[in-house]
Scaffold this motif. Structure first.
Motif, PDB file in Angstrom:
ATOM      1  N   THR A  50       0.803  -1.223   0.000  1.00 46.92           N
ATOM      2  CA  THR A  50       0.000   0.000   0.000  1.00 46.92           C
ATOM      3  C   THR A  50       0.836   1.274   0.000  1.00 46.92           C
ATOM      4  O   THR A  50       0.305   2.343  -0.331  1.00 46.92           O
ATOM      5  N   ALA A  51       2.111   1.189   0.344  1.00 54.56           N
ATOM      6  CA  ALA A  51       2.932   2.398   0.376  1.00 54.56           C
ATOM      7  C   ALA A  51       4.405   2.031   0.486  1.00 54.56           C
ATOM      8  O   ALA A  51       4.759   0.935   0.933  1.00 54.56           O
ATOM      9  N   ALA A  52       5.254   2.960   0.061  1.00 52.95           N
ATOM     10  CA  ALA A  52       6.698   2.847   0.258  1.00 52.95           C
ATOM     11  C   ALA A  52       7.185   4.164   0.845  1.00 52.95           C
ATOM     12  O   ALA A  52       6.768   5.242   0.403  1.00 52.95           O
ATOM     13  N   ALA A  53       8.030   4.091   1.852  1.00 55.50           N
ATOM     14  CA  ALA A  53       8.512   5.292   2.524  1.00 55.50           C
ATOM     15  C   ALA A  53       9.980   5.112   2.891  1.00 55.50           C
ATOM     16  O   ALA A  53      10.535   4.005   2.809  1.00 55.50           O
ATOM     17  N   ARG A  54      10.604   6.213   3.289  1.00 57.48           N
ATOM     18  CA  ARG A  54      12.009   6.198   3.711  1.00 57.48           C
ATOM     19  C   ARG A  54      12.121   6.807   5.100  1.00 57.48           C
ATOM     20  O   ARG A  54      11.502   7.823   5.396  1.00 57.48           O
ATOM     21  N   GLY A  56      15.455   7.886   7.108  1.00 61.20           N
ATOM     22  CA  GLY A  56      16.905   7.901   7.024  1.00 61.20           C
ATOM     23  C   GLY A  56      17.360   7.033   5.870  1.00 61.20           C
ATOM     24  O   GLY A  56      16.988   7.248   4.718  1.00 61.20           O
ATOM     25  N   LYS A  57      18.142   5.992   6.181  1.00 63.33           N
ATOM     26  CA  LYS A  57      18.598   5.043   5.165  1.00 63.33           C
ATOM     27  C   LYS A  57      17.796   3.740   5.190  1.00 63.33           C
ATOM     28  O   LYS A  57      18.198   2.745   4.574  1.00 63.33           O
ATOM     29  N   PHE A  58      16.666   3.728   5.883  1.00 57.76           N
ATOM     30  CA  PHE A  58      15.800   2.555   5.951  1.00 57.76           C
ATOM     31  C   PHE A  58      14.693   2.651   4.902  1.00 57.76           C
ATOM     32  O   PHE A  58      14.045   3.692   4.762  1.00 57.76           O
ATOM     33  N   LEU A  59      14.437   1.555   4.191  1.00 52.86           N
ATOM     34  CA  LEU A  59      13.285   1.418   3.308  1.00 52.86           C
ATOM     35  C   LEU A  59      12.127   0.838   4.107  1.00 52.86           C
ATOM     36  O   LEU A  59      12.315  -0.112   4.879  1.00 52.86           O
ATOM     37  N   ASP A  60      10.938   1.375   3.907  1.00 57.99           N
ATOM     38  CA  ASP A  60       9.753   0.931   4.638  1.00 57.99           C
ATOM     39  C   ASP A  60       8.655   0.628   3.621  1.00 57.99           C
ATOM     40  O   ASP A  60       8.075   1.536   3.026  1.00 57.99           O
ATOM     41  N   LEU A  61       8.380  -0.667   3.415  1.00 60.60           N
ATOM     42  CA  LEU A  61       7.355  -1.103   2.467  1.00 60.60           C
ATOM     43  C   LEU A  61       6.157  -1.615   3.262  1.00 60.60           C
ATOM     44  O   LEU A  61       6.249  -2.614   3.971  1.00 60.60           O
ATOM     45  N   THR A  62       5.034  -0.910   3.153  1.00 62.06           N
ATOM     46  CA  THR A  62       3.832  -1.252   3.921  1.00 62.06           C
ATOM     47  C   THR A  62       2.942  -2.162   3.102  1.00 62.06           C
ATOM     48  O   THR A  62       2.658  -1.901   1.930  1.00 62.06           O
ATOM     49  N   ALA A  63       2.474  -3.245   3.733  1.00 65.46           N
ATOM     50  CA  ALA A  63       1.561  -4.191   3.085  1.00 65.46           C
ATOM     51  C   ALA A  63       0.421  -4.496   4.042  1.00 65.46           C
ATOM     52  O   ALA A  63       0.599  -5.240   5.011  1.00 65.46           O
ATOM     53  N   ASP A  64      -0.722  -3.884   3.798  1.00 62.03           N
ATOM     54  CA  ASP A  64      -1.928  -4.120   4.611  1.00 62.03           C
ATOM     55  C   ASP A  64      -1.649  -4.040   6.111  1.00 62.03           C
ATOM     56  O   ASP A  64      -2.077  -4.895   6.891  1.00 62.03           O
ATOM     57  N   GLY A  65      -0.917  -3.013   6.525  1.00 63.93           N
ATOM     58  CA  GLY A  65      -0.682  -2.799   7.942  1.00 63.93           C
ATOM     59  C   GLY A  65       0.619  -3.343   8.484  1.00 63.93           C
ATOM     60  O   GLY A  65       1.069  -2.915   9.554  1.00 63.93           O
ATOM     61  N   LEU A  66       1.250  -4.283   7.794  1.00 66.90           N
ATOM     62  CA  LEU A  66       2.574  -4.758   8.196  1.00 66.90           C
ATOM     63  C   LEU A  66       3.644  -3.958   7.447  1.00 66.90           C
ATOM     64  O   LEU A  66       3.423  -3.509   6.325  1.00 66.90           O
ATOM     65  N   HIS A  67       4.793  -3.825   8.086  1.00 69.78           N
ATOM     66  CA  HIS A  67       5.898  -3.077   7.486  1.00 69.78           C
ATOM     67  C   HIS A  67       7.076  -4.013   7.216  1.00 69.78           C
ATOM     68  O   HIS A  67       7.577  -4.656   8.150  1.00 69.78           O
ATOM     69  N   LEU A  68       7.485  -4.087   5.977  1.00 67.52           N
ATOM     70  CA  LEU A  68       8.728  -4.756   5.609  1.00 67.52           C
ATOM     71  C   LEU A  68       9.796  -3.666   5.557  1.00 67.52           C
ATOM     72  O   LEU A  68       9.803  -2.828   4.652  1.00 67.52           O
ATOM     73  N   VAL A  69      10.671  -3.666   6.567  1.00 68.79           N
ATOM     74  CA  VAL A  69      11.695  -2.625   6.693  1.00 68.79           C
ATOM     75  C   VAL A  69      13.042  -3.221   6.308  1.00 68.79           C
ATOM     76  O   VAL A  69      13.420  -4.300   6.785  1.00 68.79           O
TER      77      VAL A  69
END
Length: 288
Positions: A50-54, A56-69
């Motif tokens: 549902t979203a991708a965010a940053r 600092g130097k961390f990638l944050d990929l959101t999938a239905d409420g869970l975050h793959l960091v």
């Protein structure tokens, strides 16, 4: 090492590419890459990005409420592939650390890889990004609207450390690493050994302007590029970092290096240190 501009570009690419697409399978190949176990990484399977965010130097990929960091560390990278191999990856000594396959189109997804023997690539699956220790301790983002000259001056006011180390400290300012700290200090015409708390108001203002301009220019150069071209773009845009022995693009003096146990810095003596070479402590020890 991917730093703020490259991670920002990766975030933009993944936001355009992943959002709205479901996860078919996540396969950790190197067990050391996983830093969390509840929820398991397989909990992402069947969820939709549902979203991708940053951060600092961390990638944050959101999938239905869970975050793959994802933290790519020094030698990690994300390789997007329109067609992943059909056969499941096998654990081994290669660079592949994790594979994520999308449900459609068939075969699309990405690999997380890490070169070298020091395995620092980190993957987290969390319900709240604040659960990731590295994110919880981050300082302000230098590209944020509220990162003002006053905020920057306040961060440096009581710092008794060399400015090079302060710029790299993620708990002070998020996202700047070894390469861009060299570039920022060169643009600011400042010695990497200068104590942060000793900066005058003029020097602090000059450093603030150099910091913002250097990072924003790098982000613009990387914007819209495919993941496979980001490393080359970073290298081509650097003026002093990694260019030991080459002429400074500003004054023509020879770019010099100071080596440490696991890293090095590059600088221009004429632009940054009044023409005086900095002592290379590692070289001095070898000559004794």
């Amino acid at each position: 090492m991917p730093e703020l501009p490259e991670v920002e570009a990766l975030t933009g690419f993944l936001d355009r590419t992943l959002v709205g697409r479901p996860v078919a399978r996540v396969v950790p190949v190197a067990v050391s890459v996983l830093k969390t176990y509840d929820p398991p990484v397989t909990a992402l399977e069947g969820l939709t990005f549902t979203a991708a965010a940053r951060h600092g130097k961390f990638l944050d990929l959101t999938a239905d409420g869970l975050h793959l960091v994802i933290h790519l560390a020094r030698a990690g990278w994300l390789q997007w592939k329109d067609s992943l191999p059909a056969a499941p990856p096998r654990p081994g000594k290669g660079p592949l650390a994790l594979r994520l396959r999308l449900a459609g189109p068939e075969g699309a997804g990405f690999d997380l890889t890490e070169a070298g023997t020091q395995k620092r690539l980190a993957v987290y699956v969390v319900r709240d990004v604040a659960e990731v220790p590295g994110i919880a301790r981050l300082g302000p983002d230098p590209l944020a609207d509220d990162f003002t000259p006053e905020v920057f001056a306040g961060l440096l006011r009581d710092e008794r450390r060399q400015i090079k180390g302060v710029l790299r400290d993620q708990s002070v300012i998020a996202g700047i690493g070894n390469a861009y700290s060299d570039e920022i200090l060169h643009a600011a015409r400042m010695s990497p050994y200068k104590l942060a708390a000793s900066l005058t108001e003029e020097e602090t203002g000059r450093l603030y302007e150099a910091l913002g301009a250097t990072l924003r220019e790098a982000v613009e150069r990387s914007r819209g590029l495919a993941t496979g071209k980001l490393k080359a773009e970073k290298k081509s845009g650097l003026r002093v970092h990694g260019r030991t022995g080459q002429p400074c693009p500003v004054c023509g003096d020879t770019i010099r290096e100071v080596s440490f146990s696991d890293s090095s810095l590059q600088y221009c003596p004429t632009c940054q240190t009044g023409g005086k070479p900095l002592a290379d402590r590692r070289l001095s020890r070898l000559l004794k």
